[in-house]
Scaffold this active site. Structure first.
Site, PDB file in Angstrom:
ATOM      1  CE  LYS A  44      -2.666  -0.544   3.680  1.00 14.68           C
ATOM      2  NZ  LYS A  44      -3.811  -0.334   4.604  1.00 14.68           N
ATOM      3  CE  LYS A  46      -1.975   4.709   5.103  1.00 12.86           C
ATOM      4  NZ  LYS A  46      -3.174   4.601   5.925  1.00 12.86           N
TER       5      LYS A  46
END
Ligand code: C2G
Length: 152
Positions: A44, A46
């Site tokens: 992701k 992240k």
């Protein structure tokens, strides 16, 4: 028993997360949180401050949360819905209309709840100077989108 499922990274837990979980639980009787693993957060794009285990421990301490399971792929959602006999999938409105969730509507309810404005993990990191301003680190590209596209 009405079973609710939601997904997220839940890093640097804040009141926006808590308010989402509280409202999600209010839609049923049992709330499952599928928590993004470190490996999935890499997918992701992240970067998390806390490990999966620490983020799981904190979520399990929240009165609204009944079970925490790992979120390891984008594709696991339909299996999760079937395996856990989920009635409602809930996400914040930043995911509203995303094809990562809309397809689940053939199998269960999908509910998007208003995000809590004024708070985000990105903002916390920026306010604490842990992250460069207007960093794109928290933006998750939609399927097929180019790198660094803003999350819907
Ligand atoms: N949220 C919110 N208000 C905020 C911040 C977050 O309501 N101020 C909600 C988000 O909409 C999401 C949940 O809290 O439903 C968790 O947020 P994140 O940890 O940022 O989740 P995200 O990284 O978007 O992961 O497969 C889906 C992804 O795993 C979702």
């Amino acid at each position: 028993m009405k079973r609710v499922l939601t997904y997220g990274t839940y890093d640097l837990l804040h009141y926006g997360h808590i308010r989402l979980l509280k409202r999600a639980k209010a839609l049923g009787d049992y709330l499952i949180v599928a928590l993004s693993t470190e490996a999935f957060n890499d997918i992701k794009n992240k970067k998390t401050y806390h490990s999966y285990e620490t983020r799981k421990e904190m979520l399990e301490a929240i009165r609204y949360v009944d079970l925490v399971i790992p979120e390891e792929t984008w594709e696991q959602k339909l299996d999760d819905v079937k395996n856990y006999k989920v009635d409602v999938v809930v996400m914040g409105t930043d995911w509203e209309g995303s094809e990562r969730f809309e397809y689940l509507k053939e199998h269960c309810e999908v509910v998007y709840l208003p995000r809590t404005e004024g708070i985000s993990t990105t903002q916390i990191k920026q306010d604490l100077n842990l992250q460069a301003p207007d960093s794109k680190i928290d933006q998750i590209p939609e399927p097929g989108a180019g790198e660094g596209n803003k999350k819907k």
